[in-house]
Design an enzyme around this catalytic site. Structure first.
Site, PDB file in Angstrom:
ATOM      1  CB  ALA A   1      -0.964  -0.100   1.271  1.00 57.90           C
ATOM      2  N   GLY A   2       0.969   1.796  -1.171  1.00 63.46           N
ATOM      3  CA  GLY A   2       1.737   3.163  -1.205  1.00 63.46           C
ATOM      4  C   GLY A   2       0.884   4.436  -1.342  1.00 63.46           C
TER       5      GLY A   2
ATOM      6  CG  ASP B   1       8.329   2.679   0.750  1.00 65.28           C
ATOM      7  OD1 ASP B   1       8.515   2.785   2.174  1.00 65.28           O
ATOM      8  OD2 ASP B   1       8.096   3.355   0.273  1.00 65.28           O
TER       9      ASP B   1
END
Length: 269
Positions: free
Chosen positions: A7-8, A109
């Site tokens: 999920a960015g 991330d």
């Protein structure tokens, strides 16, 4: 089968992996208000089109830099796939030291890219991720994460230029054939593309100089191939680096146990 969720800030990527490799991946625009039921309807249809079913998923792992999206993604895993997801954070077993002042501040991330990059290429290594922000992450020979650099992403820069200058149009990013633009749009494209190449090459050179030795450079993110065309300093392009990091993290850490009692408590928070 492992469900992987990255999920960015701009998109959420869902992917599934089994013993044969990646079976499919799909992306949707990030919206913190999207409910688990909405995700489920969308994702179930895509799984079915790929010849897969929800029942085949036996574990899940989530990496997110959008905390507000985590609740509904966790509910998706619990209610629709009947698994408790592993959540990527600094407290897990990464297999390397996180040598920064506050490990909990590091985006998942960036750690995932470091994990997958070192596993694939060894170190010392610089990972350049062209996302909403452009990040440069430094991994030493042993795999330890040393920190890095965070810059505005190219699309953010383009939008800021358009918003702040009344006479400058909104443009797309591309590689101009010449540096000298002979009208407004080519001049903007040149500034963005070659200016960004200058930023990339300058930061890579300074990181290598500060580290004190040669380093491999790998790029990931949607715009990695475009910018790799403009510089010899990017040696490898790995579009699925973050997904691979999530898969490797799930392999290193025990899968959480789904607790219905815990689920009920969270529902009432």
């Amino acid at each position: 089968m492992l469900l992987v969720v990255d999920a960015g800030n701009t998109n959420i990527v869902f992917a599934v992996h089994d013993d044969t490799g990646w079976r499919g991946s799909w992306r949707i625009r990030t919206d913190a208000q999207r409910t688990s039921d909405e995700y489920a309807v969308w994702l179930s249809a895509l799984l079915q089109l790929s010849g897969l079913t929800r029942e085949q998923v036996s574990a899940a792992v989530i990496g997110t830099v959008v905390p507000a999206a985590l609740y509904h993604l966790r509910r998706l895993c619990r209610d629709w796939f009947n698994v408790e997801p592993l959540i990527a954070n600094a407290s897990l077993d990464w297999g390397f030291e996180i040598r920064v002042d506050n490990p909990n501040e590091v985006g998942a991330d960036r750690l995932l890219n470091a994990l997958a990059g070192h596993r694939r290429f060894g170190g010392p290594l610089i990972v350049v991720d062209f996302g909403t922000a452009t990040t440069f992450d430094v991994v030493e020979t042993t795999g330890s994460y040393l920190g890095g650099v965070i810059c505005p992403g190219i699309n953010l820069s383009l939008e800021a230029l358009h918003q702040a200058a009344a006479r400058l149009p909104r443009i797309g990013i591309g590689r101009p054939q010449s540096v000298i633009g002979r009208s407004t749009v080519p001049a903007m494209q040149s500034g963005m593309y070659w200016g960004y190449i200058g930023l990339i090459e300058g930061l890579l050179a300074r990181i290598k100089s500060e580290y004190g030795g040669p380093m491999k450079v790998v790029a990931t993110g949607g715009l990695a191939p475009l910018f790799a065309e403009g510089t010899m300093m990017i040696e490898h392009i790995e579009p699925d680096l973050t997904l691979d990091g999530l898969r490797l993290l799930a392999e290193r850490n025990p899968a959480p146990t789904l607790s219905r009692e815990k689920t009920r408590l969270i529902d009432h928070e």
